[in-house]
Design an enzyme around this catalytic site. Structure first.
Site, mmCIF file in Angstrom:
data_model
loop_
_atom_site.group_PDB
_atom_site.id
_atom_site.type_symbol
_atom_site.label_atom_id
_atom_site.label_comp_id
_atom_site.label_asym_id
_atom_site.label_seq_id
_atom_site.Cartn_x
_atom_site.Cartn_y
_atom_site.Cartn_z
ATOM 1 C CG PHE A 80 22.226 -74.358 14.850
ATOM 2 C CD1 PHE A 80 21.313 -75.401 14.846
ATOM 3 C CD2 PHE A 80 21.746 -73.056 14.917
ATOM 4 C CE1 PHE A 80 19.953 -75.156 14.917
ATOM 5 C CE2 PHE A 80 20.386 -72.796 14.985
ATOM 6 C CZ PHE A 80 19.488 -73.846 14.985
ATOM 7 C CG ASN A 99 35.049 -76.211 16.616
ATOM 8 O OD1 ASN A 99 35.233 -74.997 16.642
ATOM 9 N ND2 ASN A 99 34.097 -76.775 15.906
ATOM 10 C CB SER A 124 23.256 -85.827 18.564
ATOM 11 O OG SER A 124 23.162 -87.047 17.863
ATOM 12 C CE1 TYR A 149 28.175 -84.364 16.094
ATOM 13 C CE2 TYR A 149 27.318 -86.593 16.364
ATOM 14 C CZ TYR A 149 27.108 -85.256 16.123
ATOM 15 O OH TYR A 149 25.832 -84.806 15.924
ATOM 16 C CE LYS A 153 26.389 -82.229 18.508
ATOM 17 N NZ LYS A 153 26.254 -80.789 18.254
HETATM 18 C C1 UD1 Z 1 24.930 -90.716 12.085
HETATM 19 C C2 UD1 Z 1 25.803 -90.631 13.298
HETATM 20 C C3 UD1 Z 1 25.131 -89.761 14.340
HETATM 21 C C4 UD1 Z 1 24.836 -88.394 13.756
HETATM 22 C C5 UD1 Z 1 23.966 -88.557 12.518
HETATM 23 C C6 UD1 Z 1 23.729 -87.242 11.820
HETATM 24 C C7 UD1 Z 1 27.064 -92.745 13.293
HETATM 25 C C8 UD1 Z 1 27.318 -94.026 14.016
HETATM 26 N N1 UD1 Z 1 26.105 -91.949 13.809
HETATM 27 O O1 UD1 Z 1 23.729 -91.373 12.456
HETATM 28 O O2 UD1 Z 1 25.965 -89.645 15.468
HETATM 29 O O3 UD1 Z 1 24.180 -87.590 14.708
HETATM 30 O O4 UD1 Z 1 24.623 -89.430 11.587
HETATM 31 O O5 UD1 Z 1 22.612 -87.346 10.990
HETATM 32 O O6 UD1 Z 1 27.697 -92.440 12.314
HETATM 33 N N2 UD1 Z 1 23.484 -96.277 5.664
HETATM 34 C C9 UD1 Z 1 23.670 -97.102 4.573
HETATM 35 N N3 UD1 Z 1 24.483 -96.661 3.557
HETATM 36 C C10 UD1 Z 1 25.103 -95.445 3.584
HETATM 37 C C11 UD1 Z 1 24.905 -94.602 4.687
HETATM 38 C C12 UD1 Z 1 24.092 -95.057 5.724
HETATM 39 O O7 UD1 Z 1 23.137 -98.220 4.515
HETATM 40 O O8 UD1 Z 1 25.832 -95.123 2.628
HETATM 41 C C13 UD1 Z 1 22.584 -96.721 6.750
HETATM 42 C C14 UD1 Z 1 23.246 -96.818 8.108
HETATM 43 O O9 UD1 Z 1 23.809 -98.079 8.313
HETATM 44 C C15 UD1 Z 1 22.057 -96.527 9.051
HETATM 45 C C16 UD1 Z 1 21.197 -95.550 8.237
HETATM 46 O O10 UD1 Z 1 21.577 -95.722 6.883
HETATM 47 O O11 UD1 Z 1 21.315 -97.706 9.272
HETATM 48 C C17 UD1 Z 1 21.377 -94.098 8.626
HETATM 49 O O12 UD1 Z 1 22.766 -93.773 8.567
HETATM 50 P P1 UD1 Z 1 23.289 -92.268 8.709
HETATM 51 O O13 UD1 Z 1 22.539 -91.377 7.788
HETATM 52 O O14 UD1 Z 1 24.789 -92.288 8.567
HETATM 53 O O15 UD1 Z 1 22.856 -91.844 10.192
HETATM 54 P P2 UD1 Z 1 23.172 -92.547 11.607
HETATM 55 O O16 UD1 Z 1 24.193 -93.610 11.495
HETATM 56 O O17 UD1 Z 1 21.854 -92.929 12.218
#
Ligand code: UD1
Length: 332
Positions: A80, A99, A124, A149, A153
């Site tokens: 992990f 890393n 991922s 990142y 992976k």
């Molecule tokens: C992100 C990473 C992914 C990583 C994963 C870990 C990116 C582009 N991808 O995925 O590589 O493996 O986290 O869990 O960063 N959102 C909001 N407001 C916020 C935060 C998020 O609206 O403050 C929305 C985002 O636009 C997205 C969803 O919530 O639609 C999920 O976001 P997030 O939790 O950051 O995950 P990923 O972007 O899917």
């Protein structure tokens, strides 16, 4: 015989340690504590009644890794440990590649010297890149990653597939996680990002607690159910159980297998927010903000292969994820 869980005091590693210990497996945790604390070992002991061995070490440190393999009879590695902040990886690509790749190479070297044949890797869904249709299937082409990142992976997957090709007795499991959220139902283990969270659920819990004023919903004009981004959220305890299933399969099957670990269902940002509010009876103020660079509209897993081969599927609901994340935030 023991299993080495690198990064075992982190969010996913700690929950996996609990599942492995509860399955009666001897567990050695190695973690450099760069993004977690040693009291997680106490918490694992409180939940399971068993104290796992703990070594504070960086998996890029060849001498430290060799010492672990010399002290313990390691029969499998669940890797992990790694840097995981997408934005930071763009700022510090060299640190991320060093890393995240060197740790895998160092572990593979030690495994070869000690005849250890099972490697389970935390990959991922980000390796599916931007251009694949949904749902994502393990056989789809990977690459087109949007940040270092993600590429780290992808590169780790390649390294491990090549290692398994060169040594037909090696067993490699590449586990492609979707979006892990939730926490242990005891409230003793959970996600604890430092600073302002990047990911959605830790941001929601900080807003609900009043530590941040409101959630920014990044875009409501995507071609999705309600215009907001859709993801495949998976409860971290289900994810941990997926590692146990993958390890139990891997120890009897040489070669490389790739598994999506997701629920197979999509949930939008607003659906998650509304569920969180309803289940926990608490408000989560939000504003609609511009799209976040690098985001895609919608992705979720085709979870068929893990069901068919590992007999594993998610059991917990989005309601469970919201309840347990909030319980952890309140107790943590
Ligand atoms: C992100 C990473 C992914 C990583 C994963 C870990 C990116 C582009 N991808 O995925 O590589 O493996 O986290 O869990 O960063 N959102 C909001 N407001 C916020 C935060 C998020 O609206 O403050 C929305 C985002 O636009 C997205 C969803 O919530 O639609 C999920 O976001 P997030 O939790 O950051 O995950 P990923 O972007 O899917």
């Amino acid at each position: 015989m023991a299993l080495l869980l690198t990064g075992g005091t982190g969010f996913i590693g700690s929950h996996t340690a609990v599942e492995f210990i509860q399955a009666g497996l001897e567990t050695v945790i190695a973690d450099d504590l760069s993004n977690s604390t040693a009291d997680v070992v106490d918490r694992i002991e409180t939940i399971t009644g068993v104290r796992p061995a703990f070594v504070c070490a960086d998996m890029c440190d060849a001498e430290a890794v060799e010492a672990i393999f010399s002290q313990y009879d390691i029969e499998g590695v669940i890797h992990f440990a790694g840097f995981k902040a997408v934005g930071e990886s763009v700022e510090k690509p060299v640190e991320y590649y060093r890393n995240n790749l060197l740790s895998t190479l160092t572990l593979l070297d030690a495994m070869r010297r000690h005849g250890c044949k099972v490697f389970v890797f935390s990959s991922s869904a980000t390796v599916y890149g931007e251009n694949n249709p949904i749902p994502y299937v393990e056989t789809m082409q990977t690459g087109d990653c949007t940040n270092p990142y993600g590429w780290s992976k992808f590169m780790n997957e390649q390294i491990l597939m090549d290692a398994a090709k060169a040594d037909p007795s090696l067993s490699v499991s590449l586990l492609r996680y979707f979006n892990p959220i939730g926490a242990h139902e005891s409230g003793l283990l959970g996600d604890d990002p430092s600073g302002i969270p990047n990911n959605l659920m830790p941001y929601i819990t900080r807003v609900a607690k009043g530590e941040l004023p409101h959630l920014n919903v990044y875009g409501n004009d995507y071609p999705t159910v309600d215009g907001t981004g859709v993801r495949d959220y998976i409860h971290v305890v289900d994810l941990a159980k997926g590692h146990l299933a993958a390890y139990q399969y891997a120890k009897d099957h040489a070669g490389t297998e790739v598994f999506n670990l997701g629920s197979g269902k999509g949930t939008s940002v607003l659906q998650l927010v509304e569920t969180f509010k309803r289940v926990n009876n608490i408000d989560v103020p939000y504003v609609i903000a511009p799209r976040r660079a690098g985001d895609i509209a919608e992705f979720y897993a085709d979870a068929t292969k893990a069901e068919e081969v590992l007999h594993w599927h998610t059991e917990k609901t989005v309601e469970d994820m919201c309840r347990d994340s909030w319980n952890w935030e309140m107790k943590g």
